[in-house]
Design an enzyme around this catalytic site. Sequence first.
Site, PDB file in Angstrom:
ATOM      1  CB  CYS A 101      12.203  18.033  33.699  1.00 24.65           C
ATOM      2  SG  CYS A 101      11.173  16.563  33.688  1.00 24.65           S
ATOM      3  CE  LYS A 146      19.141  17.967  28.443  1.00 18.67           C
ATOM      4  NZ  LYS A 146      17.708  17.708  28.658  1.00 18.67           N
ATOM      5  N   GLY A 209      18.464  18.117  20.628  1.00 13.37           N
ATOM      6  CA  GLY A 209      17.109  17.920  20.118  1.00 13.37           C
ATOM      7  C   GLY A 209      17.092  17.350  18.718  1.00 13.37           C
ATOM      8  N   GLY A 232      20.189  12.212  22.931  1.00 14.34           N
ATOM      9  CA  GLY A 232      19.387  11.414  23.847  1.00 14.34           C
ATOM     10  C   GLY A 232      18.784  10.215  23.152  1.00 14.34           C
TER      11      GLY A 232
HETATM   12  C1  LIG Z   1      11.916   9.441  28.449  1.00 13.35           C
HETATM   13  C2  LIG Z   1      12.727  10.700  28.564  1.00 13.35           C
HETATM   14  C3  LIG Z   1      13.337  11.006  29.768  1.00 13.35           C
HETATM   15  C4  LIG Z   1      14.099  12.180  29.903  1.00 13.35           C
HETATM   16  N1  LIG Z   1      14.717  12.449  31.087  1.00 13.35           N
HETATM   17  C5  LIG Z   1      15.452  13.589  31.214  1.00 13.35           C
HETATM   18  C6  LIG Z   1      16.136  13.890  32.424  1.00 13.35           C
HETATM   19  O1  LIG Z   1      16.141  13.114  33.386  1.00 13.35           O
HETATM   20  N2  LIG Z   1      16.812  15.068  32.489  1.00 13.35           N
HETATM   21  C7  LIG Z   1      16.868  15.940  31.426  1.00 13.35           C
HETATM   22  O2  LIG Z   1      17.491  16.993  31.527  1.00 13.35           O
HETATM   23  N3  LIG Z   1      16.263  15.657  30.276  1.00 13.35           N
HETATM   24  C8  LIG Z   1      15.574  14.510  30.139  1.00 13.35           C
HETATM   25  N4  LIG Z   1      14.988  14.220  28.946  1.00 13.35           N
HETATM   26  C9  LIG Z   1      15.215  15.122  27.798  1.00 13.35           C
HETATM   27  C10 LIG Z   1      16.450  14.687  27.013  1.00 13.35           C
HETATM   28  O3  LIG Z   1      17.626  14.791  27.784  1.00 13.35           O
HETATM   29  C11 LIG Z   1      16.626  15.536  25.736  1.00 13.35           C
HETATM   30  O4  LIG Z   1      16.752  16.884  26.110  1.00 13.35           O
HETATM   31  C12 LIG Z   1      15.453  15.401  24.780  1.00 13.35           C
HETATM   32  O5  LIG Z   1      15.044  14.055  24.661  1.00 13.35           O
HETATM   33  C13 LIG Z   1      15.818  15.943  23.385  1.00 13.35           C
HETATM   34  O6  LIG Z   1      16.975  15.311  22.890  1.00 13.35           O
HETATM   35  P1  LIG Z   1      16.907  14.052  21.870  1.00 13.35           P
HETATM   36  O7  LIG Z   1      16.038  14.458  20.716  1.00 13.35           O
HETATM   37  O8  LIG Z   1      18.337  13.812  21.483  1.00 13.35           O
HETATM   38  O9  LIG Z   1      16.301  12.918  22.628  1.00 13.35           O
HETATM   39  C14 LIG Z   1      14.236  13.061  28.796  1.00 13.35           C
HETATM   40  C15 LIG Z   1      13.636  12.722  27.578  1.00 13.35           C
HETATM   41  C16 LIG Z   1      12.897  11.561  27.445  1.00 13.35           C
HETATM   42  C17 LIG Z   1      12.284  11.227  26.107  1.00 13.35           C
END
Ligand SMILES: Cc1cc2nc3c(=O)[nH]c(=O)nc-3n(C[C@H](O)[C@H](O)[C@H](O)COP(=O)(O)O)c2cc1C
Length: 346
Positions: A101, A146, A209, A232
């Site tokens: 994070c 993660k 990602g 995500g």
């Molecule tokens: C608004 C927001 C909140 C997120 N909250 C978390 C979280 O609580 N824990 C975590 O490990 N990653 C968190 N992430 C990261 C996502 O889990 C993920 O790694 C990231 O968005 C990339 O994947 P994606 O392109 O499929 O979204 C967050 C991302 C966003 C945009």
Amino acid sequence: MHLGPVHLETPLLLAPIAGYCDLPFRILCRELGGVGIAYTDLLNSRALLAGVQKSLNLAQTNGMDQPVGMQLYGNSEDPLPEAALWAIDHGARVIDINMGCPVDKVAKKNGGSLLLRDCPSTLRLVDRIIAAVDRHSHGRVPVTAKIRLGWDEGSIVGPSLARDLEKAGIAAVTVHGRTTVQRFSGQANWEAIGEVVAAVDSIPVIGNGDVTEAVHVGELMKVSGCQGVMIGRGALRTPWIFEQARILLETGEVGPEPSFNQKCSMILRHIDLLDRYAELPFGIRSMQQRISRYGKTMGHVKPLKEVVRTAEDFETMRREVRRWMMPHRDQVSSISRGEYELQKAI
Ligand SMILES: Cc1cc2nc3c(=O)[nH]c(=O)nc-3n(C[C@H](O)[C@H](O)[C@H](O)COP(=O)(O)O)c2cc1C
């Protein structure tokens, strides 16, 4: 795919997304199919143990939400091992440690991505968590991590950290293919995820990602060699992406996009789940915020989005969504401008 002793029906994981991947949304994605496991938002260990209501709500789970991973964040000073035991006692089948994070609120407290900056101390923390979890669960609950690729381009620790985490007993590593300083800018580097895959011995590496379409699942697996894929933001717009990807992995062809009416039914189901499991007014606000994402796949539905976005109660939302469902919309996945103009004229 397995996370230690936990068998996943598919290698597709719903990511933790703070503020979005709550119990209603996790159930919704599971019901649409294809989800191997879903994670809670990141949970603060101290707040969980102190019984802070907001954290308890975030950790809420039930029998329709299995298997579920609970994600914890914190640092060596925090009661992470104790919080992990609490999570197991409250339904977690997997404990995940957040090491990615980038948000100040988390990283400034030396949690999240800060764990990438001092790997020896992170590994000592991981040892303590795994020992406590193993003892408490008799080896039934795996601990996963993660991570991101590293803090910045000059400190890429993903491959070496993943190897050390495996030696410490971590059951799987999810890698978001960006550095911390990148936050969400640029593009996720899938080749760099492949370097993490190459570095570990036998644990699964889960790539993450920029997977926004089912076809990307196959591409990310091919480019990086990762065994699983975590999705995500893509799931927030198309929660059926897991089922489409599951079919892709099974048959080589992406599964069908839901029809317009099926998308409306999906929104109605989400409203019902929010009504049942979310606190007010959070549940209403949640759908007000999400409708524009859902609407993006539905064509010319501006009035529908507008009514739901401004509705003050679930019943108004339901009425408006039902109004758009018509028998012939079983055959199309979105509404063309022509049809919308026709509807307005009637
Ligand atoms: C608004 C927001 C909140 C997120 N909250 C978390 C979280 O609580 N824990 C975590 O490990 N990653 C968190 N992430 C990261 C996502 O889990 C993920 O790694 C990231 O968005 C990339 O994947 P994606 O392109 O499929 O979204 C967050 C991302 C966003 C945009």
